[in-house]
Design an enzyme around this catalytic site. Structure first.
Site, PDB file in Angstrom:
ATOM      1  N   SER A 122       0.834  -1.193   0.000  1.00 43.50           N
ATOM      2  CA  SER A 122       0.000   0.000   0.000  1.00 43.50           C
ATOM      3  C   SER A 122       0.886   1.267   0.000  1.00 43.50           C
ATOM      4  O   SER A 122       1.669   1.457  -0.933  1.00 43.50           O
ATOM      5  CB  SER A 122      -0.965  -0.055   1.190  1.00 43.50           C
ATOM      6  OG  SER A 122      -2.020   0.854   1.041  1.00 43.50           O
TER       7      SER A 122
ATOM      8  N   ASP B 259      -9.786  -4.970  -4.415  1.00 44.22           N
ATOM      9  CA  ASP B 259      -9.218  -4.031  -3.443  1.00 44.22           C
ATOM     10  C   ASP B 259     -10.065  -2.763  -3.411  1.00 44.22           C
ATOM     11  O   ASP B 259     -10.147  -2.032  -4.402  1.00 44.22           O
ATOM     12  CB  ASP B 259      -7.767  -3.696  -3.823  1.00 44.22           C
ATOM     13  CG  ASP B 259      -7.013  -3.027  -2.685  1.00 44.22           C
ATOM     14  OD1 ASP B 259      -7.632  -2.301  -1.896  1.00 44.22           O
ATOM     15  OD2 ASP B 259      -5.780  -3.248  -2.591  1.00 44.22           O
TER      16      ASP B 259
ATOM     17  N   HIS C  52      -7.568  -5.900  -0.073  1.00 43.33           N
ATOM     18  CA  HIS C  52      -6.417  -5.110   0.364  1.00 43.33           C
ATOM     19  C   HIS C  52      -5.608  -5.892   1.394  1.00 43.33           C
ATOM     20  O   HIS C  52      -5.715  -5.676   2.612  1.00 43.33           O
ATOM     21  CB  HIS C  52      -6.906  -3.781   0.946  1.00 43.33           C
ATOM     22  CG  HIS C  52      -5.820  -2.747   1.063  1.00 43.33           C
ATOM     23  ND1 HIS C  52      -5.144  -2.238  -0.025  1.00 43.33           N
ATOM     24  CD2 HIS C  52      -5.294  -2.114   2.141  1.00 43.33           C
ATOM     25  CE1 HIS C  52      -4.259  -1.356   0.366  1.00 43.33           C
ATOM     26  NE2 HIS C  52      -4.328  -1.258   1.691  1.00 43.33           N
TER      27      HIS C  52
END
Length: 228
Positions: A109, A167, A194
């Site tokens: 991320s 995601d 995610h």
């Protein structure tokens, strides 16, 4: 890297995580890579304002690599005054020096976005970042104009981009957009959301990618070495 030892990866966690939280969430991946690669995770230098995070642990506050607004972060924000990135680049350089030798990066991320910036600097010959490759999970390119210089040239460092079709935090389109900033990126798509996936199909893709950098496996030449 020395003959016989596993590859070593510097792990860069996501926004509102920490080294400890990242290790907890990558247990399946670390098991999948056992004997082939080991993870050395570090915490971002900036505590996120607002306290102890999802589990209320005041001794392990959630952290971030940079902010798009005062004490906040949104991946899609075109931040006019992003703050904290230079300190984080220095923290990564210090971690590489302290924990080296480190062969590559594993970013998740916001940590993947930071790792991509490190790749850009490495490809330009920045000696602070002696890494040969990166695995970028749920990554994205920063929208901040101040960060635009990282993406002006194709980034010539080997990368594996892991994209979750479901995601809801970092849309798959953003991760694919980041991949297009690299020369010959490898893109691994999974049906999940995610997180760092480590099921059998992803394990094979990780190992196939990492094997390129093991001794005697036709290790890719590190772009940027000897060039500025």
């Amino acid at each position: 890297m020395s003959e016989g030892r596993p590859l070593r990866l510097l792990g860069l966690h996501g926004y509102r995580q920490s080294e400890r939280r990242f290790r907890q969430r990558t247990g399946a991946l670390r098991k999948a890579l056992r004997g082939r690669a080991e993870l050395v995770a570090v915490s971002a230098p900036h505590p996120v304002p607002g306290g102890g995070g999802e589990d209320g642990d005041e001794d392990d506050p959630p952290r971030g690599w940079w902010f798009s607004g005062p004490g906040t972060f949104e991946a899609g924000e075109v931040a006019a005054a992003p703050a904290g990135l230079e300190e984080s680049l220095s923290a990564v350089a210090a971690a590489l020096a302290e924990h080296g030798p480190i062969d590559g990066l594993l970013g998740f991320s916001q940590g993947a976005a930071l790792a991509a910036m490190v790749c850009a600097l490495r490809a330009r010959g920045d000696p602070r970042f002696p890494v040969a490759f990166a695995i970028l999970v749920a990554g994205f390119a920063s929208r901040a104009p101040a960060h635009g210089h990282f993406y002006r040239e194709p980034i010539a460092l080997p990368t594996l981009h892991v994209v979750g079709d479901a995601d809801a935090v970092i849309a798959a389109t953003l991760s694919r957009e980041l991949a297009r900033h690299f020369v010959e990126p490898v893109v691994l798509t999974h049906p999940g959301g995610h997180f760092v996936p480590a099921a059998a199909p992803q394990k094979k893709a990780y190992l196939d990618f990492l094997d390129r950098f093991r001794p005697g496996q036709g290790q890719a030449e590190t772009p940027g070495a000897g060039a500025v």
